[in-house]
Write an enzyme that holds these catalytic residues in place. Sequence first.
Site, PDB file in Angstrom:
ATOM      1  N   ASN A  48      90.073 -30.799 -64.303  1.00 59.25           N
ATOM      2  CA  ASN A  48      89.444 -29.957 -65.324  1.00 59.25           C
ATOM      3  C   ASN A  48      90.118 -30.126 -66.681  1.00 59.25           C
ATOM      4  O   ASN A  48      89.452 -30.215 -67.721  1.00 59.25           O
ATOM      5  CB  ASN A  48      89.523 -28.487 -64.914  1.00 59.25           C
ATOM      6  CG  ASN A  48      88.716 -28.168 -63.673  1.00 59.25           C
ATOM      7  OD1 ASN A  48      87.847 -28.933 -63.265  1.00 59.25           O
ATOM      8  ND2 ASN A  48      89.011 -27.035 -63.054  1.00 59.25           N
ATOM      9  N   ALA A 254      87.081 -22.043 -64.580  1.00 63.46           N
ATOM     10  CA  ALA A 254      87.900 -23.090 -65.215  1.00 63.46           C
ATOM     11  C   ALA A 254      88.389 -22.711 -66.606  1.00 63.46           C
ATOM     12  O   ALA A 254      88.869 -23.578 -67.343  1.00 63.46           O
ATOM     13  CB  ALA A 254      87.108 -24.394 -65.285  1.00 63.46           C
ATOM     14  N   ALA A 255      88.300 -21.444 -66.965  1.00 62.84           N
ATOM     15  CA  ALA A 255      88.604 -21.049 -68.340  1.00 62.84           C
ATOM     16  C   ALA A 255      90.018 -21.430 -68.757  1.00 62.84           C
ATOM     17  O   ALA A 255      90.242 -21.945 -69.855  1.00 62.84           O
ATOM     18  CB  ALA A 255      88.390 -19.545 -68.509  1.00 62.84           C
ATOM     19  N   GLY A 256      90.998 -21.182 -67.886  1.00 64.05           N
ATOM     20  CA  GLY A 256      92.376 -21.524 -68.220  1.00 64.05           C
ATOM     21  C   GLY A 256      92.599 -23.017 -68.339  1.00 64.05           C
ATOM     22  O   GLY A 256      93.368 -23.479 -69.190  1.00 64.05           O
ATOM     23  N   ASP A 257      91.924 -23.795 -67.503  1.00 62.32           N
ATOM     24  CA  ASP A 257      92.054 -25.248 -67.576  1.00 62.32           C
ATOM     25  C   ASP A 257      91.450 -25.794 -68.861  1.00 62.32           C
ATOM     26  O   ASP A 257      92.012 -26.692 -69.497  1.00 62.32           O
ATOM     27  CB  ASP A 257      91.362 -25.895 -66.371  1.00 62.32           C
ATOM     28  CG  ASP A 257      91.984 -25.478 -65.058  1.00 62.32           C
ATOM     29  OD1 ASP A 257      93.185 -25.148 -65.047  1.00 62.32           O
ATOM     30  OD2 ASP A 257      91.267 -25.467 -64.039  1.00 62.32           O
TER      31      ASP A 257
END
Length: 311
Positions: A48, A254-257
């Site tokens: 990601n 996947a927000a942090g990635d």
Amino acid sequence: MAAQEQARIAVIGSSNVDFIMQLERLPDVGETVTEGVFSQTFGGKGANQAVAAARAGGKVTFVTGLGDDVYTPTMRENFRRDGIETNRILVQSGMASGSALIMFDRQGRNCIAVAPGANYALTPAHLDACADVIRGAGMLVMQMEIPSSTIRRALEIAEECGTPTLFNYAPVRDQSVPVSAQMHTLVVNENEATALTGLPVSTPEEAASAARALRAQGPRTVVLTLGSAGAYVASADFSGLVPAFVVTPVDTTAAGDVFCGVLAVALVEGVPLPEAVRFANAASAISVTRSGAQPSIPMRAAIDAFKRETP
């Protein structure tokens, strides 16, 4: 912020096949919730972040482990389609690729279970064979979904050759990889910050205290992501909250990635830290309005437009 010629970003980490179920609500232990909607996409924190960096305009080389299953050709082709250099990917015979079971509800909240598979075939010896990738990079990006011994070796190589590292300490399985000065930029969320420091992170003041405690362990910069509140930054030149963009979340998987991959691009481009974090906040905000891990990751033009047009 205009895209420009830049040094290559080396991403070392995991790749997963994601099996996703969208539900009205997440089940309790022992409970079955029906009427879900199923989809299969690709994810893994390393993949990601590599895709996020590439779509944000970065030149990316990805080092990961894949199995010899039916998903691997598609994953490699997807990486190439995003412009990611794939010639250092290890394909491990007799193993399945990593896989993740993901459930998320109507509020975008999720729970995830991961089987690492070929991600754990990525060994320190393989990293030694890829040392030139780290040596020639403008930044190394890493996470915690590959073996700890491999992570420690990558950090050693980066330190030896002077390559700055953006380290996303996620997930916190254990602390066999100590927070240190080898992590030039450390990125964690609230839960990870608490696990690493023992400090609560439920208010801006607590976030500041936790970020300072982490920075005292060696990193030059600590970025503590706070979901819809934004990100708290602690560094020698800037400390403070960079607010998030207000959106209605659909899937936060996947927000942090996305944040990490896009932040790496901005930092390699030489963007000042507060603006780099704001750029990463914009990309992360777009991603949570879309379903899936890699399908949710925005392109550079979309990030720039969103940042211009959204308060």
